[in-house]
Write a protein that holds these residues in place. Structure first.
Motif, PDB file in Angstrom:
ATOM      1  N   ALA A 287       0.765 -38.412  97.870  1.00  0.00           N
ATOM      2  CA  ALA A 287       0.097 -39.640  97.444  1.00  0.00           C
ATOM      3  C   ALA A 287       0.624 -40.845  98.219  1.00  0.00           C
ATOM      4  O   ALA A 287      -0.137 -41.764  98.555  1.00  0.00           O
ATOM      5  N   LEU A 288       1.922 -40.843  98.528  1.00  0.00           N
ATOM      6  CA  LEU A 288       2.483 -41.955  99.303  1.00  0.00           C
ATOM      7  C   LEU A 288       1.939 -41.966 100.728  1.00  0.00           C
ATOM      8  O   LEU A 288       1.692 -43.038 101.298  1.00  0.00           O
ATOM      9  N   LEU A 291      -1.418 -43.457 100.423  1.00  0.00           N
ATOM     10  CA  LEU A 291      -1.314 -44.887 100.135  1.00  0.00           C
ATOM     11  C   LEU A 291      -0.998 -45.669 101.405  1.00  0.00           C
ATOM     12  O   LEU A 291      -1.572 -46.750 101.644  1.00  0.00           O
ATOM     13  N   LEU A 295      -3.516 -48.486 103.017  1.00  0.00           N
ATOM     14  CA  LEU A 295      -3.102 -49.881 103.196  1.00  0.00           C
ATOM     15  C   LEU A 295      -3.153 -50.327 104.649  1.00  0.00           C
ATOM     16  O   LEU A 295      -3.629 -51.424 104.949  1.00  0.00           O
ATOM     17  N   ASN A 321       4.882 -44.145 105.781  1.00  0.00           N
ATOM     18  CA  ASN A 321       5.681 -43.506 104.741  1.00  0.00           C
ATOM     19  C   ASN A 321       6.642 -42.560 105.444  1.00  0.00           C
ATOM     20  O   ASN A 321       6.298 -41.432 105.786  1.00  0.00           O
ATOM     21  N   LEU A 355      -3.885 -52.803  94.022  1.00  0.00           N
ATOM     22  CA  LEU A 355      -3.753 -51.344  93.943  1.00  0.00           C
ATOM     23  C   LEU A 355      -3.136 -50.906  92.612  1.00  0.00           C
ATOM     24  O   LEU A 355      -3.486 -49.854  92.065  1.00  0.00           O
ATOM     25  N   LYS A 356      -2.212 -51.709  92.110  1.00  0.00           N
ATOM     26  CA  LYS A 356      -1.569 -51.366  90.847  1.00  0.00           C
ATOM     27  C   LYS A 356      -2.521 -51.522  89.661  1.00  0.00           C
ATOM     28  O   LYS A 356      -2.369 -50.851  88.634  1.00  0.00           O
ATOM     29  N   SER A 359      -7.649 -48.442  90.510  1.00  0.00           N
ATOM     30  CA  SER A 359      -7.611 -47.262  91.368  1.00  0.00           C
ATOM     31  C   SER A 359      -8.605 -47.432  92.502  1.00  0.00           C
ATOM     32  O   SER A 359      -9.709 -47.963  92.305  1.00  0.00           O
ATOM     33  N   VAL A 365     -10.491 -43.137  99.310  1.00  0.00           N
ATOM     34  CA  VAL A 365      -9.448 -42.123  99.367  1.00  0.00           C
ATOM     35  C   VAL A 365      -9.850 -40.990 100.305  1.00  0.00           C
ATOM     36  O   VAL A 365      -9.034 -40.473 101.078  1.00  0.00           O
ATOM     37  N   LEU A 418      -2.933 -42.800  93.311  1.00  0.00           N
ATOM     38  CA  LEU A 418      -2.486 -43.898  94.172  1.00  0.00           C
ATOM     39  C   LEU A 418      -2.120 -45.128  93.345  1.00  0.00           C
ATOM     40  O   LEU A 418      -1.180 -45.859  93.683  1.00  0.00           O
ATOM     41  N   LYS A 419      -2.856 -45.349  92.269  1.00  0.00           N
ATOM     42  CA  LYS A 419      -2.516 -46.448  91.363  1.00  0.00           C
ATOM     43  C   LYS A 419      -1.145 -46.208  90.727  1.00  0.00           C
ATOM     44  O   LYS A 419      -0.300 -47.102  90.666  1.00  0.00           O
ATOM     45  N   ALA A 422       1.617 -46.648  93.384  1.00  0.00           N
ATOM     46  CA  ALA A 422       1.844 -48.056  93.717  1.00  0.00           C
ATOM     47  C   ALA A 422       2.706 -48.733  92.665  1.00  0.00           C
ATOM     48  O   ALA A 422       3.638 -49.503  92.980  1.00  0.00           O
TER      49      ALA A 422
END
Length: 866
Positions: A287-288, A291, A295, A321, A355-356, A359, A365, A418-419, A422
């Protein structure tokens, strides 16, 4: 080696890319064969039928994060440079020429966790290439001429790295992000530490680390079963080495943001911000990675669209990442204008908060997943890339086919993940922010420039007005210590104004043009600290200790005290009364009074013979104008140094102190007094006085050397051999004979001639006997009576004593500040143990023969009245 490719690999492996695909692999119809030889070597092989090439990567599990006692030296990288420089069988030129003749190429690169050597050749030449690879890596010649030559090459590479803002920003980010973990060290090493490496250390490092149980061999391409058997046979003959230990350092969690800003000769701003991420085997990895791609992984990514396309706030941007063997980094890197820095950071946080809160869409995605898939295939076209991925998979996850399920894991990530990710990782309190910014002002070429010197701990800055600054971060406790030291003290006094330096120093704390003494004291206490003044034989100054959150206000206060001292008549008279009281108090202390008489007896001409406090008569006669004049001439930037130790950011403090002190103008020209040279004694100088104390006292004093003398260390060892509990005089005169309670020696080494004193106290009846015992001990010393055991014990104590002293930031900052002020260098303390340990019996015999003669001492006797 191919420098261009080496640079790309270092950027890719050391700094990370915009995902963690560096160690992933798609499912293959050609399975990986894995062999572990009896000596511990792991061999990985992927056979691709009819492929014309074979790539061999020999990976050594050592890099800059695994250098142990050599941390920060870059020894792994240095050794890598020397590997292909020849063996007993081949010269450096022969290796390259031979492989080129085979149609092959060689590469090598070093990262935090490993060093790799790669040979790629036609499939029918693999046996010959294998022999060259083995011989080069395991049996390098490591010749002196190659060592000296490559050292110069790497020094130039270090300078080159400093000149390239992209390399500079990544290095600064890593060393600010990792505070404890050895990932903080640059792969290439620090110049100062690198320059000290010896060829013998390189050879020993190779012997310990380049062993089969600390290596992987990865092979991909058209290699036959027969060739594989030859590989196993060839490498099985190598002996196993000692097992290597895990790094074993856990980076503590960030509990507050780290911010670092550096002025750099660039017209643009280079910015990196990052958060603690995960290691390669963590379940949040996938997921990171998505993300990071969402971004900043492409021109359609959120940050690229917002910062570059729509708002024109940046010129280049990417997010990554980085997932090494231990905790990694989720980061964002961009180039823009310094004037837009606040807007850029604000925009990044807006996108992170979005993002937080929401979603991302399934379409967004999916796009990120496709970007990763495309990137993955591009990175696996060549056999050398595939061999590298197998090696890294085995290194970090103990599974060379770790990558076979990576893309499936990526495909399974849901937008809501992803939410969650984050919220979990992109937290403000865990932020590290590093930036390179253009200089704030352009200086004229004709003006002197500020000089900056670095070592791994202390930063030295010389301002254009002559003021020297020493800065050191120490985050062990939330405290900051300021030391202001100036050349002064007794050396700048005459008999007529004896005590002026001490009086001036203490008046600095007694009010400014804007604050009274009471207001200063109240403010210091509000900052949770203390303010003290001092004056000695060679210097004077101030010490301010406060809670670190008040560091910047502390600088304001310090600047005001130093630059705008008031010297009011009221405070002047108060301080004179205080000093007179201390003079009386000292006269009541028999040991202090004895030492005062020793100084007077040893120095008839030199100011060292005077008392630091002054005499009652001289203090009474001092005029306020004399003190003000002393202040104007002595407390000026050309004659002062400010040392700041504590829990702060150097760059922030540097900016603040420059702001407060750069405009400080030197006062009137001050020429230091040309002190009288104290003539040596040609006969004993004996001084006897009556005392109303019950105990009598005896002291014997000799002239010695200055701080600058090579013999100073020998006198320090002699001092420890003779004095203190458990040492020679104590054992002989007190423990064995029981004649005294107190016996000791006392050494002072100043900027000019120093002195060494034997002193003791006893009752009237034993006074003469004790005096003779002291003189007898001096005679024994002249006869060379020293013992190895007491010398080694003294050395060990002195070295550990220094370590104990350096535990406190006040002591540490004072020692380094005075060493720099006196011209010894702020890092002089690093040589202390070496100099002490180098003292020999002959050195001790020489100083005693030269300085402790029968005719050149002062004898002081304080005799109790009947």
């Amino acid at each position: 080696m191919d420098k261009k490719i080496k640079f790309l690999l270092v950027i890719f492996l050391f700094y990370g890319c915009n995902s963690s695909l560096e160690i992933r692999h798609r499912p293959e119809k050609n399975p990986v064969k894995k062999f572990i030889l009896n000596n511990g070597l792991t061999i990985l092989a992927r056979q691709i039928a009819n492929h014309r090439l074979v790539s061999l990567e020999l990976l050594v599990k050592t890099g800059s994060a695994k250098e142990g006692a050599y941390a920060g030296t870059g020894i792994s990288h240095f050794l890598e440079h020397l590997i292909f420089k020849g063996t007993e069988k081949y010269t450096a030129g022969e290796i390259a020429r031979y492989l080129k003749l085979l149609g092959g190429e060689i590469k090598a690169f070093t990262t935090h966790e490993y060093t790799s050597f790669v040979v790629t050749v036609p499939a029918d030449k693999v046996e010959k290439a294998l022999e060259v690879l083995k011989e080069s890596v395991l049996n390098p010649a490591l010749r002196e001429e190659d060592f000296l030559r490559e050292r110069q090459v790497i020094l130039k590479e270090i300078l080159m790295n400093e000149d390239e803002p992209e390399r500079r920003i990544f290095r600064l980010f890593w060393q600010n992000f990792y505070r404890l973990h050895p990932y903080k060290y640059p792969v290439i090493g620090y110049k100062e530490l690198f320059s000290k490496l010896t060829l013998e250390e390189i050879r020993n490092y190779h012997k310990v680390n380049y062993v089969p149980n600390n290596m992987l061999l990865s092979i991909v391409g058209g290699i036959s079963d027969e060739d594989l058997e030859k590989v196993k046979t060839t490498f099985s003959q190598i002996e196993r080495g000692k097992e290597k230990q895990h790094i074993g350092v856990i980076e503590p969690a960030h509990i507050s943001p780290y911010v670092y800003e550096e002025n750099y000769p660039t017209k643009l701003m280079y910015l990196m911000l990052g958060f603690p991420g995960v290691e390669i085997n963590h379940h949040d990895l996938y997921a990171l990675d998505l993300l990071a791609t969402l971004l900043g992984g492409g021109k359609s990514s959120r940050l690229y669209q917002r910062l570059i396309i729509r708002e024109n706030l940046a010129y280049n941007l990417s997010s990554f990442n980085h997932t090494p063997g231990e905790r990694g980094i989720f980061g964002i890197y961009l180039i823009g204008e310094y004037k837009d820095q606040e807007k850029i950071i604000k925009t990044i946080w807006e996108e992170i908060r979005r993002l937080k809160k929401f979603s991302p869409s399934a379409g967004e995605v999916d796009k990120a997943k496709n970007i990763l898939l495309h990137q993955y295939y591009l990175e696996h076209e060549r056999v050398e890339d595939q061999a590298h991925q197998l090696a890294l998979g085995e290194l970090f996850s103990r599974n060379p086919e770790f990558y076979s399920f990576y893309l499936n894991k990526i495909k399974m990530v849901k937008p809501r993940e992803l939410k969650r990710i984050a919220k979990k990782y992109l937290r403000e309190e865990s932020l590290t922010l590093v930036s390179l910014i253009p200089p704030h002002s352009q200086e004229k070429i004709s003006e002197p420039k500020e000089i900056q010197e670095y070592n791994e701990e202390i930063k030295k800055i010389s301002l254009k007005n002559g003021l020297t600054l020493l800065l050191k971060e120490d985050h062990t406790l939330p405290l900051t210590c300021f030391q202001v030291v100036c050349l002064g003290g007794l050396r700048l006094e005459k008999k007529e104004n004896n005590g002026v330096s001490n009086l001036c120093a203490h008046l600095l704390t007694r009010g400014t043009l804007y604050k009274s003494a009471e207001e200063i004291n109240r403010l210091v206490e509000k900052y949770g600290g203390s303010l003290n003044a001092f004056s000695g034989n060679n210097s004077l100054g101030l010490s301010l200790n406060i809670i670190s959150k008040n560091t910047l206000p502390g600088i304001n206060l310090l600047a005001e005290i130093i630059k705008f001292a008031n010297f009011s008549k009221e405070e002047f008279l108060k301080e004179k009364n205080q000093i007179n009281a201390r003079i009386k108090e000292r006269e009541e202390d028999p040991i202090a009074y004895l030492l005062k008489l020793v100084k007077k007896g040893l120095f008839l001409r030199h100011p060292y013979g005077m008392d630091i406090l002054g005499e009652k008569e001289t203090i009474e006669n001092l005029k306020l104008e004399e003190v003000r004049d002393f202040y104007q001439r002595v407390i000026n930037p050309k004659n002062c140094l400010i040392s700041i130790w504590g829990d702060f950011k150097k760059e922030e403090v540097e900016r603040k102190i420059k702001k407060e002190f750069s405009s400080w103008k030197p006062g009137g020209n001050f020429l230091f007094l040309k002190n009288e040279t104290e003539p040596p004694l040609s006969s004993p100088r004996i001084i006897k006085e009556k005392t109303d104390k019950k105990q009598g006292l005896v002291a014997i004093g000799f002239h010695t050397v200055s701080l600058y003398s090579p013999q100073y260390s020998a006198f320090r060892v002699l001092e420890e051999i003779l004095g203190g509990q458990g040492n020679r005089l104590f054992e002989k005169i007190r423990e064995k004979l029981g004649l005294v309670y107190f016996v000791d020696v006392y050494q002072i080494a100043g900027l000019d001639t120093g002195y060494f004193v034997f002193l003791t106290s006893t009752d009237k009846d034993n006074l003469e006997n004790v005096k003779e015992l002291l003189l007898e001990e001096v005679k024994n010393l002249r006869e060379g009576k020293f013992y190895s055991e007491e010398i080694e014990r003294a050395k060990a104590y002195i070295v550990e004593e220094q370590r104990r002293e350096l535990q406190t930031r006040e002591n540490f900052s004072r020692i380094t500040a005075l060493d720099e002020l006196y011209g010894l260098g702020f890092d002089h303390y690093k040589e202390y143990a070496k100099k002490i340990n180098s003292v020999s019996i002959k050195d001790l015999q020489d100083i005693v023969q030269r300085y402790f003669r029968e005719d050149n001492y002062v004898l002081i006797e304080l005799l109790p009245e009947d």
